[in-house]
Each structure stands twice: as C-alpha cells, then as structure tokens.
Design a protein around this motif. Structure first.
Motif, mmCIF file in Angstrom:
data_model
loop_
_atom_site.group_PDB
_atom_site.id
_atom_site.type_symbol
_atom_site.label_atom_id
_atom_site.label_comp_id
_atom_site.label_asym_id
_atom_site.label_seq_id
_atom_site.Cartn_x
_atom_site.Cartn_y
_atom_site.Cartn_z
ATOM 1 N N PRO A 26 0.760 -1.231 0.087
ATOM 2 C CA PRO A 26 0.089 0.130 0.157
ATOM 3 C C PRO A 26 0.726 1.183 -0.020
ATOM 4 O O PRO A 26 0.690 2.329 -0.802
ATOM 5 C CB PRO A 26 -0.813 -0.039 1.225
ATOM 6 N N MET A 27 2.025 1.174 0.604
ATOM 7 C CA MET A 27 2.881 2.345 0.627
ATOM 8 C C MET A 27 3.295 2.747 -0.666
ATOM 9 O O MET A 27 3.567 3.703 -1.032
ATOM 10 C CB MET A 27 3.875 2.023 1.656
ATOM 11 N N ILE A 28 3.986 1.678 -1.399
ATOM 12 C CA ILE A 28 4.254 1.728 -2.837
ATOM 13 C C ILE A 28 3.233 2.390 -3.647
ATOM 14 O O ILE A 28 3.256 3.291 -4.526
ATOM 15 C CB ILE A 28 4.673 0.411 -3.360
ATOM 16 N N ASP A 29 2.150 1.971 -3.603
ATOM 17 C CA ASP A 29 0.780 2.360 -4.369
ATOM 18 C C ASP A 29 0.576 3.877 -4.167
ATOM 19 O O ASP A 29 0.408 4.702 -4.886
ATOM 20 C CB ASP A 29 -0.379 1.737 -3.941
ATOM 21 N N PHE B 239 0.908 7.186 -6.607
ATOM 22 C CA PHE B 239 -0.112 7.991 -6.765
ATOM 23 C C PHE B 239 0.445 9.306 -6.774
ATOM 24 O O PHE B 239 0.179 10.472 -7.418
ATOM 25 C CB PHE B 239 -1.165 7.544 -5.678
ATOM 26 N N LEU B 240 1.275 9.465 -5.758
ATOM 27 C CA LEU B 240 1.748 10.980 -5.439
ATOM 28 C C LEU B 240 2.815 11.298 -6.559
ATOM 29 O O LEU B 240 2.716 12.612 -7.121
ATOM 30 C CB LEU B 240 2.423 10.965 -4.247
ATOM 31 N N LEU B 241 3.552 10.579 -7.141
ATOM 32 C CA LEU B 241 4.431 10.815 -7.931
ATOM 33 C C LEU B 241 3.816 11.281 -9.489
ATOM 34 O O LEU B 241 4.039 12.248 -10.142
ATOM 35 C CB LEU B 241 5.173 9.651 -8.633
ATOM 36 N N VAL B 242 2.758 10.296 -9.738
ATOM 37 C CA VAL B 242 1.914 10.600 -11.104
ATOM 38 C C VAL B 242 1.147 12.069 -10.958
ATOM 39 O O VAL B 242 1.160 12.940 -11.795
ATOM 40 C CB VAL B 242 0.816 9.718 -11.169
#
Length: 157
Positions: free
Chosen positions: A17-20, A24-27
């Motif tokens: 979930p942390m990677i997701d 999401f923040l990167l995009v």
C-alpha cells in the motif's frame, strides 16, 4: 475459568500500500507540474508528399529570405542589411501580396537566427492585414533559385 492466551504474532509493515501511495503521489506531481509549464511554440504547416501535379502549377510566388553561412542576409539573391530587412520585406510583400516567404538559414547559423528572421517575417503584414505565410527551407536553396532543384531533393548530385 481460564481463557487461553492468544498466540502473539509479530507486527508486519505492509509495503505494497505504501508503494501504491508513492506512485499515486508521483503521478499527481508529474501532471500538476506539466500543467504549470507554459508551452510556447510556432505553428508549422508541414508539406505532404501526396501533392497533386496541379497544385505545383498553382503555387503562390515565393520570396526567398536567406541567411548565408558567413552571416550575410539576402532577399531574392539581393544583399540586404539586417536592419533593412523589415522595410525591404514589406516592399516585396506589397508588390507580391500572395507570396509565401521561404526562410533559408544556413545550417551553421544558430537557431536563434532562424527564430529572429521568422519573427520579423511574421510582423510584416500584407495589404489584408495578415501575416505572410512562412515556409522554412529544409534543404539549402541556391541564391539564384526560388526552390530546391529536384536532383537535390532526391539526393542525386
């Protein structure tokens, strides 16, 4: 009555979930940054290969504006001072109102030279009050000619 004690399990940190969330923040930041950048560019009409033979006979007259490798300016093979370019171009456009301006800049010149010449041409108005059409030569145009020769266009010499 004695209740059995539950077996103690080690706490786990779930990383998926942390990677997701990080992706999401990167995009989100990529898209928001792209919307903040002011894009500027020049509109170009790129010629097509499927032009008919009748279109070649009805092409408008051309005014060739050349910047030679040594930095000299020419308008239809006549030497021109850079300061005199707007006035001379205005006279030629007034004489030939339907003419397209072919900008021919030597490959050794800077890109800023091409942009400056295109700016001067776009500021020069026709009788109708519109800017003259600009064509950027992608192959060298000889000073005495109006357009590249067919041999040069197909790479034959």
């Amino acid at each position: 009555m004695k209740f059995p004690e539950p077996k103690l399990r080690k706490a786990r940190i779930e990383i998926v979930p942390m990677i997701d969330t990080i992706f999401f923040l990167l995009v989100f930041f990529m898209f928001s940054t792209m919307s903040m950048v002011k894009m500027q560019g020049l509109g170009l009409n790129i010629p097509r290969d499927n032009a008919s033979a009748t279109a070649a006979t009805t092409t408008p007259p051309r005014l060739t504006l050349t910047v030679a490798p040594d930095g000299r300016y020419y308008l239809n093979a006549h030497t021109l001072a850079p300061a005199d370019m707007p006035a001379a171009l205005q006279r030629e456009i007034a004489a030939h109102p339907n003419a397209a301006v072919v900008v021919n800049v030597a490959p050794t010149q800077k890109t800023q030279t091409l942009i400056s010449v295109m700016d001067i041409v776009s500021e020069t108005l026709t009788r109708a009050g519109s800017a003259a059409p600009i064509v950027v030569a992608t192959e060298p145009v000889k000073l005495g000619s109006k357009a590249p020769t067919p041999e040069a266009k197909h790479g034959k010499r």
